[in-house]
Design a protein around this motif. Structure first.
Motif, short mmCIF file in Angstrom:
data_model
loop_
_atom_site.label_atom_id
_atom_site.label_comp_id
_atom_site.label_asym_id
_atom_site.label_seq_id
_atom_site.Cartn_x
_atom_site.Cartn_y
_atom_site.Cartn_z
N THR A 1 0.85 -1.20 0.00
CA THR A 1 0.00 0.00 0.00
C THR A 1 0.88 1.24 0.00
O THR A 1 2.09 1.18 0.23
CB THR A 1 -0.91 0.03 1.23
OG1 THR A 1 -0.11 0.24 2.40
CG2 THR A 1 -1.70 -1.27 1.36
N GLN A 2 0.27 2.40 -0.22
CA GLN A 2 1.04 3.63 -0.24
C GLN A 2 1.59 3.98 1.12
O GLN A 2 2.55 4.75 1.24
CB GLN A 2 0.21 4.78 -0.80
CG GLN A 2 -0.92 5.27 0.09
CD GLN A 2 -1.67 6.43 -0.54
OE1 GLN A 2 -2.28 6.29 -1.58
NE2 GLN A 2 -1.59 7.59 0.09
N THR A 3 1.06 3.40 2.20
CA THR A 3 1.57 3.65 3.55
C THR A 3 2.67 2.66 3.93
O THR A 3 3.17 2.71 5.06
CB THR A 3 0.45 3.57 4.59
OG1 THR A 3 -0.12 2.24 4.58
CG2 THR A 3 -0.65 4.57 4.29
N ILE B 1 -9.09 -0.95 0.65
CA ILE B 1 -8.56 0.32 1.15
C ILE B 1 -8.38 0.20 2.66
O ILE B 1 -9.07 -0.56 3.33
CB ILE B 1 -9.46 1.52 0.79
CG1 ILE B 1 -10.87 1.36 1.38
CG2 ILE B 1 -9.55 1.69 -0.72
CD1 ILE B 1 -11.75 2.58 1.15
N GLN B 2 -7.44 1.00 3.18
CA GLN B 2 -7.08 0.88 4.58
C GLN B 2 -7.90 1.77 5.51
O GLN B 2 -8.04 1.45 6.69
CB GLN B 2 -5.59 1.23 4.75
CG GLN B 2 -4.65 0.18 4.17
CD GLN B 2 -3.20 0.55 4.41
OE1 GLN B 2 -2.63 1.33 3.68
NE2 GLN B 2 -2.61 -0.01 5.45
N PHE C 1 -12.45 -0.39 -8.75
CA PHE C 1 -11.69 0.63 -8.04
C PHE C 1 -12.65 1.40 -7.14
O PHE C 1 -13.60 2.00 -7.62
CB PHE C 1 -10.99 1.57 -9.02
CG PHE C 1 -10.13 0.84 -10.02
CD1 PHE C 1 -8.90 0.34 -9.66
CD2 PHE C 1 -10.60 0.59 -11.30
CE1 PHE C 1 -8.12 -0.37 -10.56
CE2 PHE C 1 -9.84 -0.11 -12.22
CZ PHE C 1 -8.59 -0.59 -11.84
N LEU C 2 -12.38 1.35 -5.85
CA LEU C 2 -13.25 1.96 -4.84
C LEU C 2 -12.72 3.33 -4.46
O LEU C 2 -11.52 3.51 -4.24
CB LEU C 2 -13.28 1.05 -3.61
CG LEU C 2 -14.14 1.47 -2.41
CD1 LEU C 2 -15.62 1.51 -2.80
CD2 LEU C 2 -13.91 0.50 -1.26
N ASN C 3 -13.65 4.32 -4.36
CA ASN C 3 -13.19 5.66 -3.98
C ASN C 3 -13.00 5.75 -2.46
O ASN C 3 -13.35 4.82 -1.72
CB ASN C 3 -14.14 6.74 -4.51
CG ASN C 3 -15.46 6.77 -3.78
OD1 ASN C 3 -15.83 5.85 -3.07
ND2 ASN C 3 -16.21 7.85 -3.96
N LYS C 4 -12.41 6.85 -2.00
CA LYS C 4 -11.94 6.95 -0.63
C LYS C 4 -13.05 6.95 0.41
O LYS C 4 -12.87 6.45 1.52
CB LYS C 4 -11.10 8.23 -0.46
CG LYS C 4 -9.81 8.23 -1.27
CD LYS C 4 -9.11 9.58 -1.18
CE LYS C 4 -7.89 9.63 -2.06
NZ LYS C 4 -7.24 10.98 -2.05
N ASP C 5 -14.20 7.55 0.08
CA ASP C 5 -15.26 7.62 1.08
C ASP C 5 -16.28 6.48 0.93
O ASP C 5 -17.36 6.52 1.53
CB ASP C 5 -15.96 8.98 1.06
CG ASP C 5 -16.64 9.27 -0.28
OD1 ASP C 5 -16.63 8.38 -1.16
OD2 ASP C 5 -17.18 10.38 -0.43
N VAL C 6 -15.93 5.50 0.15
CA VAL C 6 -16.72 4.27 0.00
C VAL C 6 -18.14 4.59 -0.44
O VAL C 6 -19.12 4.08 0.12
CB VAL C 6 -16.71 3.43 1.30
CG1 VAL C 6 -17.20 2.01 1.04
CG2 VAL C 6 -15.31 3.36 1.90
N THR C 7 -18.27 5.46 -1.43
CA THR C 7 -19.59 5.76 -1.97
C THR C 7 -19.75 5.27 -3.40
O THR C 7 -20.88 5.06 -3.85
CB THR C 7 -19.85 7.28 -1.94
OG1 THR C 7 -18.85 7.95 -2.72
CG2 THR C 7 -19.83 7.79 -0.51
#
Length: 372
Positions: free
Chosen positions: A104-106, A157-158, A210-216
């Motif tokens: 992951t990016q982290t 996503i984390q 591909f899932l966006n950051k706010d899970v919408t």
């Protein structure tokens, strides 16, 4: 099934790789290839037991962590897996962190684990490993679905910890996808795949999600069909792009840009596998052609990096220009095995092999460059 899933995911990349997969000791190489481009300087060179392989050769956000696999030459499964972190090399347990693990990016490693001896509600888990602390967290899917989990770029996503389960055989009558909100262990069945199938008919390859950051919202690229979006709350599917040239990709990074303005996709309109990257504006649905390459990375500043035959290029969405920031220079007896870039654009790593002369064996290495 899991091997089949990821094999298809990387087939196109393997066919056009910069050089044959021809990838650990923590020693520093005294020699190495020439890197003469301004701005980037070599900070580390690692001697390997074998060449870097094609699967999941990647850096984290700031270039402090590198994940790679290596074998003894040729196309095949990884024999060894390693991570370079804080300037040191750690060997990984290949049973837990095989070629399907991703970074992951982290700087965390993600993979799935299945314990067939456990009860069905404790059988399938996602692992999250921190190579700095050497600690692993396990998140177990507490349900009776008995699905082998397939976390990857764009499907896991984390924050918030969320996973999209994707079917690798989408044309099966009972195939579907669901969303797992890991913190609450809630599972939501989605109509997305059925909607895509209603539009496309028979799917020739599994969609890449591909899932966006706010899970919408979930986005999907579908081979020979186009790009779709799915509003999770409304349960509504929209077709954003209709084309028979789109190819599913995304095994090196999520294809959704960091600012979530664009979805990157690739087309192949020739028999020579000349991959051309495009950006789909998710608001206007207009497409912008970016250029040719073999791999793409969505950077944390909203731009993208493209790898093209030993060159690292950055596409800036404000200027709409694609510029080379570094070109790998090799000796005549050297070839690149794989190349990657950190998500902040500051660090480049590449694996390369030096062909031995006479009775000498080939040697393989990793060079890590930085402009910080």
């Amino acid at each position: 099934m899991r091997n089949w899933f990821y094999f298809l995911c990387s087939t196109v990349i393997i066919m056009i790789t910069l050089a044959g997969c021809s990838g650990s000791n923590a020693s520093t190489s005294a020699g190495g290839s020439k890197d003469v481009s301004a701005g980037f300087k070599e900070i580390t060179s690692l001697d390997l037991e074998g060449p870097v392989t094609n699967m999941n050769f990647s850096l984290d956000d700031d270039g402090d962590t590198l994940l790679w696999g290596e074998n003894d030459g040729g196309i095949g499964d990884d024999l060894r897996r390693n991570v370079w972190v804080d300037g040191e090399v750690k060997s990984l347990d290949i049973e837990s962190w095989d070629q399907f693990a991703f970074l992951t990016q982290t700087g965390k490693l993600i993979n799935a684990e299945t314990n067939w001896d456990a009860d069905v509600d404790k059988r399938h888990s996602i692992l999250e490993y921190d190579p700095i602390t050497d600690q692993t967290e396990k998140f177990t899917a507490q349900n009776d679905r008995d699905d082998i989990l397939l976390p990857g770029h764009g499907t896991y996503i984390q924050d918030p910890k969320t996973y999209i389960h994707t079917e690798t055989n989408p044309n099966h009558e009972d195939a579907g996808i669901y969303l797992w909100e890991i913190g609450s262990n809630e599972f939501t069945d989605l109509n997305f795949l059925n909607d895509i199938k209603s539009d496309v008919g028979e799917i020739t390859s599994y969609p890449h999600y591909f899932l966006n950051k706010d899970v919408t919202t979930i986005y999907a690229t579908v081979l020979n069909a186009g790009i779709f979006s799915y509003d999770i709350e409304a349960g509504k599917t929209d077709k954003l792009l209709d084309t028979d040239e789109v190819m599913p990709q995304g095994n090196t990074t999520t294809m959704l840009t960091a600012d979530e303005k664009y979805l990157i996709y690739v087309t192949n309109n020739s028999e020579d596998y000349n991959l051309i990257y495009h950006a789909l504006d998710l608001e206007t649905k207009d497409s912008l052609e970016i250029g040719m390459g073999t791999k793409v990375f969505t950077l944390t500043n909203g731009n993208i990096a493209i790898i093209d035959e030993g060159e690292v290029k950055i596409f800036n969405f404000e200027t709409e220009k694609l510029e080379t920031i570094h070109k790998i220079e090799l000796e005549e007896n050297q070839s690149i095995d794989n190349l990657t870039v950190s998500l902040d654009g500051s660090t480049i790593a590449y694996g390369y092999t030096t062909k031995g002369e006479g009775d000498q064996e080939d040697t393989s290495h990793i060079s890590i460059l930085s402009n910080k």
